[in-house]
Write a protein that holds these residues in place. Structure first.
Motif, short mmCIF file in Angstrom:
data_model
loop_
_atom_site.label_atom_id
_atom_site.label_comp_id
_atom_site.label_asym_id
_atom_site.label_seq_id
_atom_site.Cartn_x
_atom_site.Cartn_y
_atom_site.Cartn_z
N GLU A 69 0.90 -1.16 -0.05
CA GLU A 69 -0.06 0.14 0.02
C GLU A 69 0.82 1.38 -0.13
N ALA A 70 2.07 1.17 0.58
CA ALA A 70 2.76 2.42 0.98
C ALA A 70 3.73 2.74 -0.21
N VAL A 71 3.57 1.86 -1.48
CA VAL A 71 4.35 2.09 -2.64
C VAL A 71 3.45 2.58 -3.77
N PRO A 72 3.99 3.63 -4.27
CA PRO A 72 3.03 4.22 -5.53
C PRO A 72 3.00 3.24 -6.71
N MET A 73 1.81 3.18 -7.15
CA MET A 73 1.48 2.16 -8.11
C MET A 73 0.49 3.01 -9.31
N VAL A 74 0.87 2.63 -10.41
CA VAL A 74 -0.18 2.95 -11.67
C VAL A 74 -0.84 1.97 -12.07
N SER A 75 -2.21 2.45 -12.04
CA SER A 75 -3.10 1.37 -12.51
C SER A 75 -3.15 0.47 -13.37
N ILE A 76 -3.24 -0.78 -13.48
CA ILE A 76 -3.06 -1.87 -14.47
C ILE A 76 -4.04 -1.32 -15.55
N GLU A 77 -5.12 -0.62 -15.46
CA GLU A 77 -5.86 -0.19 -16.39
C GLU A 77 -5.44 1.06 -17.26
N ALA A 78 -4.35 1.69 -16.53
CA ALA A 78 -3.80 3.03 -17.32
C ALA A 78 -3.58 2.71 -18.86
N ASP A 79 -3.51 3.86 -19.40
CA ASP A 79 -3.09 3.89 -20.96
C ASP A 79 -1.69 3.72 -20.91
N PRO A 80 -1.17 2.31 -21.38
CA PRO A 80 0.31 1.77 -21.47
C PRO A 80 1.31 3.00 -21.93
N THR A 81 0.73 3.89 -22.82
CA THR A 81 1.71 4.90 -23.09
C THR A 81 2.15 5.95 -22.09
N SER A 82 1.23 5.92 -20.85
CA SER A 82 1.37 6.93 -19.85
C SER A 82 2.24 6.19 -18.64
N ILE A 83 2.66 4.87 -18.84
CA ILE A 83 3.37 4.07 -17.73
C ILE A 83 4.72 4.62 -17.74
N ASP A 84 5.39 5.07 -18.77
CA ASP A 84 6.59 5.87 -18.80
C ASP A 84 7.90 5.21 -18.24
N ILE A 85 8.14 3.73 -18.73
CA ILE A 85 9.33 2.87 -18.39
C ILE A 85 10.25 3.21 -19.55
N PRO A 86 11.51 3.70 -19.55
CA PRO A 86 12.35 3.69 -20.66
C PRO A 86 12.85 2.03 -21.04
N GLN A 87 13.43 2.18 -22.20
CA GLN A 87 14.13 0.90 -22.77
C GLN A 87 15.52 1.01 -22.11
N PHE A 88 15.75 -0.13 -21.40
CA PHE A 88 17.04 -0.45 -20.54
C PHE A 88 17.48 -1.65 -20.66
N ARG A 89 18.76 -2.07 -20.51
CA ARG A 89 19.55 -3.27 -20.54
C ARG A 89 18.96 -4.18 -19.22
N GLN A 90 18.21 -5.25 -19.60
CA GLN A 90 17.55 -6.26 -18.39
C GLN A 90 18.82 -6.94 -17.89
N VAL A 91 18.89 -6.73 -16.60
CA VAL A 91 20.10 -7.74 -16.00
C VAL A 91 19.11 -9.03 -15.53
N THR A 92 19.81 -10.11 -15.75
CA THR A 92 19.00 -11.37 -15.35
C THR A 92 19.95 -12.33 -14.40
N PRO A 93 19.27 -13.20 -13.86
CA PRO A 93 20.00 -13.92 -12.93
C PRO A 93 21.14 -14.76 -13.49
N LEU A 94 21.20 -14.85 -14.62
CA LEU A 94 22.31 -15.58 -15.49
C LEU A 94 23.43 -14.70 -16.07
N ASP A 95 23.42 -13.29 -16.00
CA ASP A 95 24.25 -12.51 -16.37
C ASP A 95 25.67 -12.77 -15.67
N GLU A 96 26.72 -12.80 -16.62
CA GLU A 96 28.05 -12.98 -15.88
C GLU A 96 28.62 -11.34 -15.46
#
Length: 96
Positions: A69-96
């Motif tokens: 509850e204390a963490v800000p959250m965008v509604s899953i029903e929001a327009d996907p273009t309003s979510i504003d997550i940039p393209q970034f390199r995804q670090v995975t558990p298997l990265d060396e």
């Protein structure tokens, strides 16, 4: 065996979700320009999220996440273009 950097991203995410108030630094470059966005809905606040560094654009994606509850959250029903997550390199558990 999981990568050390991925584990550090998971630790940073855990701190964000617990609202510990600890300053988060990027496990990849050490910058304090770490950002996040959690998207969810319903009474259980279930969803997904991303945590990334605005300096080096490395980060992690999270799914099937219970967003406190204390963490800000965008509604899953929001327009996907309003979510504003940039393209970034995804670090995975298997990265060396």
């Amino acid at each position: 065996m999981t990568s050390r950097e991925w584990q550090l991203w998971m630790d940073a995410t855990d701190s964000l979700l617990r609202g510990s108030g600890v300053r988060i630094v990027c496990p990849h470059c050490g910058s304090s320009e770490v950002a996040y966005r959690f998207v969810g809905g319903g009474p259980a606040r279930l969803g997904y999220g991303a945590v990334w560094c605005n300096t080096c654009l490395n980060g992690v994606w999270l799914s099937r996440l219970a967003i406190p509850e204390a963490v800000p959250m965008v509604s899953i029903e929001a327009d996907p273009t309003s979510i504003d997550i940039p393209q970034f390199r995804q670090v995975t558990p298997l990265d060396e």
